[in-house]
Design a protein around this motif. Sequence first.
Motif, mmCIF file in Angstrom:
data_model
loop_
_atom_site.group_PDB
_atom_site.id
_atom_site.type_symbol
_atom_site.label_atom_id
_atom_site.label_comp_id
_atom_site.label_asym_id
_atom_site.label_seq_id
_atom_site.Cartn_x
_atom_site.Cartn_y
_atom_site.Cartn_z
ATOM 1 N N PHE A 187 -15.998 30.421 61.239
ATOM 2 C CA PHE A 187 -17.281 30.988 61.635
ATOM 3 C C PHE A 187 -18.415 29.982 61.493
ATOM 4 N N ASP A 188 -18.097 28.766 61.107
ATOM 5 C CA ASP A 188 -19.120 27.757 60.879
ATOM 6 C C ASP A 188 -19.581 27.178 62.214
ATOM 7 N N VAL A 189 -20.733 27.619 62.662
ATOM 8 C CA VAL A 189 -21.328 27.117 63.893
ATOM 9 C C VAL A 189 -22.635 26.429 63.533
ATOM 10 N N GLN A 190 -23.125 25.619 64.413
ATOM 11 C CA GLN A 190 -24.398 24.938 64.180
ATOM 12 C C GLN A 190 -25.515 25.972 64.093
ATOM 13 N N ASP A 191 -26.479 25.749 63.207
ATOM 14 C CA ASP A 191 -27.594 26.686 63.039
ATOM 15 C C ASP A 191 -28.373 26.898 64.332
ATOM 16 N N ASP A 192 -28.495 25.853 65.143
ATOM 17 C CA ASP A 192 -29.270 25.965 66.381
ATOM 18 C C ASP A 192 -28.403 26.263 67.607
ATOM 19 N N ALA A 193 -27.150 26.626 67.396
ATOM 20 C CA ALA A 193 -26.257 26.962 68.506
ATOM 21 C C ALA A 193 -26.732 28.249 69.175
ATOM 22 N N VAL A 194 -26.527 28.313 70.481
ATOM 23 C CA VAL A 194 -26.837 29.520 71.239
ATOM 24 C C VAL A 194 -25.511 30.186 71.573
ATOM 25 N N LEU A 195 -25.328 31.407 71.073
ATOM 26 C CA LEU A 195 -24.080 32.131 71.258
ATOM 27 C C LEU A 195 -24.307 33.374 72.104
ATOM 28 N N HIS A 196 -23.388 33.629 73.007
ATOM 29 C CA HIS A 196 -23.414 34.846 73.814
ATOM 30 C C HIS A 196 -22.501 35.868 73.148
ATOM 31 N N ALA A 197 -22.653 37.119 73.520
ATOM 32 C CA ALA A 197 -21.824 38.184 72.949
ATOM 33 C C ALA A 197 -20.339 37.872 73.124
ATOM 34 N N GLU A 198 -19.980 37.296 74.269
ATOM 35 C CA GLU A 198 -18.584 36.948 74.527
ATOM 36 C C GLU A 198 -18.070 35.884 73.558
ATOM 37 N N ASP A 199 -18.926 34.914 73.226
ATOM 38 C CA ASP A 199 -18.544 33.862 72.273
ATOM 39 C C ASP A 199 -18.268 34.462 70.895
ATOM 40 N N ILE A 200 -19.149 35.349 70.468
ATOM 41 C CA ILE A 200 -19.004 35.963 69.153
ATOM 42 C C ILE A 200 -17.779 36.867 69.124
ATOM 43 N N ALA B 61 -32.443 39.681 80.493
ATOM 44 C CA ALA B 61 -31.805 40.279 81.668
ATOM 45 C C ALA B 61 -30.489 40.976 81.316
ATOM 46 N N GLY B 62 -30.487 41.680 80.188
ATOM 47 C CA GLY B 62 -29.296 42.421 79.787
ATOM 48 C C GLY B 62 -28.236 41.594 79.076
ATOM 49 N N LYS B 63 -28.471 40.316 78.882
ATOM 50 C CA LYS B 63 -27.534 39.436 78.168
ATOM 51 C C LYS B 63 -28.074 39.185 76.768
ATOM 52 N N TYR B 64 -27.209 39.343 75.781
ATOM 53 C CA TYR B 64 -27.606 39.108 74.399
ATOM 54 C C TYR B 64 -27.329 37.664 74.010
ATOM 55 N N ILE B 65 -28.315 37.052 73.388
ATOM 56 C CA ILE B 65 -28.224 35.679 72.902
ATOM 57 C C ILE B 65 -28.440 35.706 71.393
ATOM 58 N N VAL B 66 -27.560 35.038 70.653
ATOM 59 C CA VAL B 66 -27.650 35.010 69.194
ATOM 60 C C VAL B 66 -27.731 33.553 68.747
ATOM 61 N N VAL B 67 -28.650 33.277 67.848
ATOM 62 C CA VAL B 67 -28.791 31.932 67.285
ATOM 63 C C VAL B 67 -27.741 31.767 66.195
ATOM 64 N N GLY B 68 -27.160 30.579 66.099
ATOM 65 C CA GLY B 68 -26.087 30.304 65.148
ATOM 66 C C GLY B 68 -26.418 30.690 63.717
ATOM 67 N N SER B 69 -27.634 30.403 63.269
ATOM 68 C CA SER B 69 -28.014 30.725 61.891
ATOM 69 C C SER B 69 -28.024 32.236 61.662
ATOM 70 N N ASP B 70 -28.434 33.007 62.671
ATOM 71 C CA ASP B 70 -28.414 34.472 62.540
ATOM 72 C C ASP B 70 -26.985 34.995 62.495
ATOM 73 N N PHE B 71 -26.104 34.414 63.295
ATOM 74 C CA PHE B 71 -24.704 34.818 63.282
ATOM 75 C C PHE B 71 -24.078 34.553 61.914
ATOM 76 N N LYS B 72 -24.342 33.371 61.342
ATOM 77 C CA LYS B 72 -23.766 33.038 60.041
ATOM 78 C C LYS B 72 -24.290 33.959 58.946
ATOM 79 N N GLU B 73 -25.561 34.303 59.000
ATOM 80 C CA GLU B 73 -26.123 35.227 58.011
ATOM 81 C C GLU B 73 -25.486 36.613 58.163
ATOM 82 N N PHE B 74 -25.266 37.042 59.395
ATOM 83 C CA PHE B 74 -24.584 38.310 59.665
ATOM 84 C C PHE B 74 -23.191 38.297 59.053
ATOM 85 N N MET B 75 -22.465 37.194 59.197
ATOM 86 C CA MET B 75 -21.111 37.089 58.654
ATOM 87 C C MET B 75 -21.141 37.069 57.122
#
Length: 83
Positions: free
Chosen positions: A15-28, A54-68
């Motif tokens: 789950f270690d992604v770059q803090d500034d990575a841009v992740l889509h729902a599909e990536d997660i 436009a209906g697409k969710y974008i998650v920043v890497g640091s937010d994803f890691k905090e969620f995990m």
Amino acid sequence: MSKMEQPTDTIHKIFDVQDDAVLHAEDIAKLVNMHTESVRRWCRTGKLPSYNFAGKYIVVGSDFKEFMRKAKIKRRWEQMLNE
């Protein structure tokens, strides 16, 4: 460091992604091996901080890691220490 000595707030290296990575729902969804709609629900409900373009969710890497980190289940004795 042995398994018993690892800090409980760390997340697994997959789950270690770059803090500034841009992740889509599909990536997660691929990272956590869940359906994309589950990830979208987390975003819609605010459990997973995200941006909606436009209906697409974008998650920043640091937010994803905090969620995990928050989702990680702690051992019972660790939970009792924090109460």
